[in-house]
Write a protein that holds these residues in place. Structure first.
Motif, PDB file in Angstrom:
ATOM      1  N   SER A  72      22.090  -8.763   4.706  1.00 31.10           N
ATOM      2  CA  SER A  72      22.043  -8.583   3.254  1.00 31.10           C
ATOM      3  C   SER A  72      23.170  -9.347   2.568  1.00 31.10           C
ATOM      4  CB  SER A  72      22.126  -7.096   2.894  1.00 31.10           C
ATOM      5  OG  SER A  72      23.400  -6.561   3.194  1.00 31.10           O
ATOM      6  N   SER A  73      24.332  -9.435   3.201  1.00 28.28           N
ATOM      7  CA  SER A  73      25.455 -10.154   2.604  1.00 28.28           C
ATOM      8  C   SER A  73      25.183 -11.654   2.520  1.00 28.28           C
ATOM      9  CB  SER A  73      26.721  -9.895   3.431  1.00 28.28           C
ATOM     10  OG  SER A  73      27.853 -10.410   2.790  1.00 28.28           O
ATOM     11  N   VAL A  74      24.575 -12.207   3.580  1.00 27.18           N
ATOM     12  CA  VAL A  74      24.225 -13.634   3.557  1.00 27.18           C
ATOM     13  C   VAL A  74      23.193 -13.905   2.463  1.00 27.18           C
ATOM     14  CG1 VAL A  74      23.108 -15.486   4.858  1.00 27.18           C
ATOM     15  CG2 VAL A  74      24.793 -14.010   5.980  1.00 27.18           C
ATOM     16  N   ILE A  75      22.204 -13.026   2.352  1.00 26.95           N
ATOM     17  CA  ILE A  75      21.194 -13.179   1.295  1.00 26.95           C
ATOM     18  C   ILE A  75      21.844 -13.097  -0.074  1.00 26.95           C
ATOM     19  CG2 ILE A  75      19.164 -12.115   0.226  1.00 26.95           C
ATOM     20  CD1 ILE A  75      18.306 -11.219   3.023  1.00 26.95           C
ATOM     21  N   ALA A  76      22.767 -12.140  -0.236  1.00 24.72           N
ATOM     22  CA  ALA A  76      23.442 -11.952  -1.519  1.00 24.72           C
ATOM     23  C   ALA A  76      24.268 -13.173  -1.900  1.00 24.72           C
ATOM     24  CB  ALA A  76      24.327 -10.716  -1.461  1.00 24.72           C
ATOM     25  N   LEU A  77      24.931 -13.795  -0.919  1.00 23.18           N
ATOM     26  CA  LEU A  77      25.701 -15.001  -1.205  1.00 23.18           C
ATOM     27  C   LEU A  77      24.802 -16.148  -1.670  1.00 23.18           C
ATOM     28  CD1 LEU A  77      28.399 -15.091   1.627  1.00 23.18           C
ATOM     29  CD2 LEU A  77      28.789 -14.920  -0.838  1.00 23.18           C
ATOM     30  N   GLY A  78      23.656 -16.284  -1.006  1.00 26.06           N
ATOM     31  CA  GLY A  78      22.703 -17.299  -1.440  1.00 26.06           C
ATOM     32  C   GLY A  78      22.214 -17.044  -2.853  1.00 26.06           C
ATOM     33  N   LEU A  79      21.941 -15.781  -3.159  1.00 28.45           N
ATOM     34  CA  LEU A  79      21.530 -15.417  -4.515  1.00 28.45           C
ATOM     35  C   LEU A  79      22.631 -15.729  -5.523  1.00 28.45           C
ATOM     36  CD1 LEU A  79      19.608 -12.012  -4.277  1.00 28.45           C
ATOM     37  CD2 LEU A  79      18.788 -14.145  -5.299  1.00 28.45           C
ATOM     38  N   GLY A  80      23.889 -15.465  -5.128  1.00 26.39           N
ATOM     39  CA  GLY A  80      25.003 -15.727  -6.025  1.00 26.39           C
ATOM     40  C   GLY A  80      25.096 -17.188  -6.418  1.00 26.39           C
ATOM     41  N   VAL A  81      24.891 -18.079  -5.467  1.00 22.49           N
ATOM     42  CA  VAL A  81      24.929 -19.516  -5.758  1.00 22.49           C
ATOM     43  C   VAL A  81      23.795 -19.902  -6.703  1.00 22.49           C
ATOM     44  CG1 VAL A  81      24.648 -21.812  -4.755  1.00 22.49           C
ATOM     45  CG2 VAL A  81      26.111 -20.119  -3.616  1.00 22.49           C
ATOM     46  N   LEU A  82      22.605 -19.348  -6.456  1.00 22.67           N
ATOM     47  CA  LEU A  82      21.467 -19.642  -7.338  1.00 22.67           C
ATOM     48  C   LEU A  82      21.703 -19.098  -8.740  1.00 22.67           C
ATOM     49  CD1 LEU A  82      18.482 -18.915  -4.909  1.00 22.67           C
ATOM     50  CD2 LEU A  82      19.478 -21.130  -5.517  1.00 22.67           C
ATOM     51  N   LEU A  83      22.336 -17.933  -8.827  1.00 20.77           N
ATOM     52  CA  LEU A  83      22.650 -17.362 -10.136  1.00 20.77           C
ATOM     53  C   LEU A  83      23.670 -18.209 -10.879  1.00 20.77           C
ATOM     54  CD1 LEU A  83      22.792 -13.564  -9.207  1.00 20.77           C
ATOM     55  CD2 LEU A  83      21.107 -14.666 -10.694  1.00 20.77           C
ATOM     56  N   LEU A  84      24.601 -18.808 -10.157  1.00 23.46           N
ATOM     57  CA  LEU A  84      25.555 -19.718 -10.800  1.00 23.46           C
ATOM     58  C   LEU A  84      24.838 -20.906 -11.433  1.00 23.46           C
ATOM     59  CD1 LEU A  84      28.730 -20.110  -8.530  1.00 23.46           C
ATOM     60  CD2 LEU A  84      28.625 -19.267 -10.877  1.00 23.46           C
ATOM     61  N   ILE A  85      23.839 -21.420 -10.729  1.00 25.40           N
ATOM     62  CA  ILE A  85      23.062 -22.538 -11.283  1.00 25.40           C
ATOM     63  C   ILE A  85      22.371 -22.110 -12.571  1.00 25.40           C
ATOM     64  CG2 ILE A  85      21.068 -24.035 -10.879  1.00 25.40           C
ATOM     65  CD1 ILE A  85      21.841 -24.072  -7.920  1.00 25.40           C
ATOM     66  N   LEU A  86      21.803 -20.908 -12.570  1.00 25.15           N
ATOM     67  CA  LEU A  86      21.187 -20.396 -13.795  1.00 25.15           C
ATOM     68  C   LEU A  86      22.223 -20.245 -14.901  1.00 25.15           C
ATOM     69  CD1 LEU A  86      18.644 -17.636 -12.644  1.00 25.15           C
ATOM     70  CD2 LEU A  86      18.246 -20.061 -13.092  1.00 25.15           C
ATOM     71  N   ASP A  87      23.412 -19.738 -14.557  1.00 27.43           N
ATOM     72  CA  ASP A  87      24.468 -19.572 -15.556  1.00 27.43           C
ATOM     73  C   ASP A  87      24.838 -20.902 -16.198  1.00 27.43           C
ATOM     74  OD1 ASP A  87      24.630 -16.849 -15.066  1.00 27.43           O
ATOM     75  OD2 ASP A  87      26.274 -17.028 -13.642  1.00 27.43           O
ATOM     76  N   PHE A  88      25.030 -21.919 -15.372  1.00 27.26           N
ATOM     77  CA  PHE A  88      25.397 -23.235 -15.900  1.00 27.26           C
ATOM     78  C   PHE A  88      24.287 -23.775 -16.815  1.00 27.26           C
ATOM     79  CE2 PHE A  88      27.872 -23.828 -11.701  1.00 27.26           C
ATOM     80  CZ  PHE A  88      28.956 -23.149 -12.226  1.00 27.26           C
ATOM     81  N   ASP A  89      23.062 -23.574 -16.417  1.00 27.31           N
ATOM     82  CA  ASP A  89      21.935 -24.040 -17.230  1.00 27.31           C
ATOM     83  C   ASP A  89      21.879 -23.308 -18.562  1.00 27.31           C
ATOM     84  OD1 ASP A  89      19.204 -25.415 -17.523  1.00 27.31           O
ATOM     85  OD2 ASP A  89      18.649 -23.292 -17.677  1.00 27.31           O
ATOM     86  N   PHE A  90      22.097 -21.997 -18.527  1.00 27.94           N
ATOM     87  CA  PHE A  90      22.054 -21.214 -19.761  1.00 27.94           C
ATOM     88  C   PHE A  90      23.177 -21.615 -20.712  1.00 27.94           C
ATOM     89  CE2 PHE A  90      19.929 -17.749 -17.104  1.00 27.94           C
ATOM     90  CZ  PHE A  90      18.664 -18.141 -17.505  1.00 27.94           C
TER      91      PHE A  90
END
Length: 289
Positions: free
Chosen positions: A228-246
Motif C-alpha cells: 500500500s505504501s508503494v502504491i501511495a507513493l506512486g499516487l503522490g507523484v501523479l497527484l503532484l502532476i495534477l497539482d502543477f497542471d491546476f
C-alpha cells in the motif's frame, strides 16, 4: 474543462471558466470583470461586496508562480515549525517509554483534525488563508509526533531519509512535468482521482476494522503495508502532476491572487502525503533488515 480534484473544483478558474472575464489587463482594476467584480464567480458574495454594490472594485492582483511559491513556502513553513515544536517539546522515548502514548494521541489528533480541515478547505468556495494555515498547523503536529514515533521504533535516520526523498520526488516530478511537457488529459485526471478515492476508501475501511480486531494490515508495517505504501507513493507523484497542471490553468485563467492559497493548500496536502508514505516505506524496509 472541469476539474475532478475536490481541492480545485470550487474555483471557476481552475475549471477553465475564468478566461473570458479575466484575461484582459484593461479590465483588471476598472470593475469591468463580471466573474469576480460582480460576484458571479462566487468571490463577491458575502465577503467582498455583499450589501455594498456601489463600492469601487479594488484590484487585488493576479495569481502568479511567485505568489503560489510564496504561499506554499509559508504553509510548509508552518508545518515544519509545528512538527519541530512537537518533536522537541514531547518526552524522549529513550528516557520515558510511556511517552509513546502521548505521541500516539498527538498523531491521532493531528490526523483527524487535519482530515476535517482538509475537507472544509477542499469544498469551500472562497478559500480562507486562516483555515489553510490551521490545516498546516495540525498537520505539523501529526507529522512531528508520527515522525518521532517511527524514528524511536525503527532507528535513527528515517526522518532525514524521508525529507530528502520527498524533496527529490517533488523536484524530479516538477522537472519531468516541465522538460517532458507532460499533458494532463481528462482521462488521466479521471483515473488518478478514481485511484485516489479507492485508496482512501480502503485505508478508512482498514482504520475502522482495526477497532473490531479485523485489521488486514493496509495501514500497517507488514507486507500489505509495504504494498500500500508503494502504491501511495506512486499516487503522490501523479497527484503532484495534477497539482502543477491546476496551478498553470489557474494562472492562465487570471485568478485573483487570493487563489494562490488554494494552490498552496493542494501542494501542501500532496507533499505531506508523499513524506508520510515515504517515511512509512523506509520504516517497513528498516524493520525487514
Amino acid at each position: 474543462m472541469q476539474s475532478s480534484n475536490p481541492i480545485f473544483r470550487r474555483s471557476e478558474g481552475f475549471n477553465g471558466r475564468g478566461n473570458a472575464t479575466t484575461n484582459s489587463p484593461a479590465t483588471w482594476s476598472t470593475g469591468a470583470t463580471t466573474g469576480y467584480a460582480q460576484g458571479q464567480g462566487g468571490y463577491d458574495q458575502g465577503g467582498y461586496g455583499g450589501g455594498y454594490g456601489q463600492a469601487p472594485q479594488v484590484d487585488q492582483g493576479r495569481m502568479t508562480i511567485d505568489s503560489v511559491v510564496q504561499k506554499t513556502g509559508l504553509t510548509l513553513g508552518v508545518v515544519v515549525l509545528l512538527a519541530a515544536a512537537t518533536w522537541f517539546l514531547t518526552p524522549n522515548l529513550s528516557e520515558d517509554p510511556a511517552a509513546i502514548s502521548t505521541l500516539y494521541a498527538l498523531s491521532m489528533f493531528g490526523a483527524l483534525a487535519g482530515f476535517g480541515l482538509a475537507m472544509v478547505n477542499s469544498f469551500k468556495k472562497v478559500i480562507s488563508p486562516a483555515l489553510v494555515l490551521a490545516y498546516a498547523a495540525v498537520e505539523g503536529i501529526f507529522v512531528g509526533a508520527f515522525s518521532k514515533s517511527l524514528e524511536a521504533m525503527f532507528g535513527d535516520g528515517l526522518v532525514i531519509g524521508a525529507v530528502l526523498g520527498t524533496m527529490a520526488a517533488v523536484a524530479g516530478t516538477l522537472a519531468a512535468y516541465k522538460f517532458f511537457d507532460i499533458k494532463v488529459t481528462p482521462k488521466f485526471r479521471m483515473w488518478v482521482m478514481g485511484a485516489l478515492i479507492g485508496f482512501v476508501a480502503v485505508s478508512l475501511l482498514n482504520f475502522v476494522l482495526r477497532f473490531f480486531g479485523a485489521d488486514f494490515g493496509f495501514n500497517g508495517f507488514g507486507t500489505m503495508g509495504l504494498i500500500s505504501s508503494v502504491i501511495a507513493l506512486g499516487l503522490g507523484v501523479l497527484l503532484l502532476i495534477l497539482d502543477f497542471d491546476f496551478v498553470e490553468r489557474g494562472i492562465e485563467a487570471g485568478l485573483p491572487e487570493r487563489e494562490s492559497w488554494r494552490a498552496a493548500f493542494g501542494l501542501t496536502v500532496t507533499i505531506i502525503w508523499i513524506y508520510i508514505e515515504l517515511l512509512r516505506l523506509l520504516a517497513i524496509l528498516r524493520g525487514n533488515d
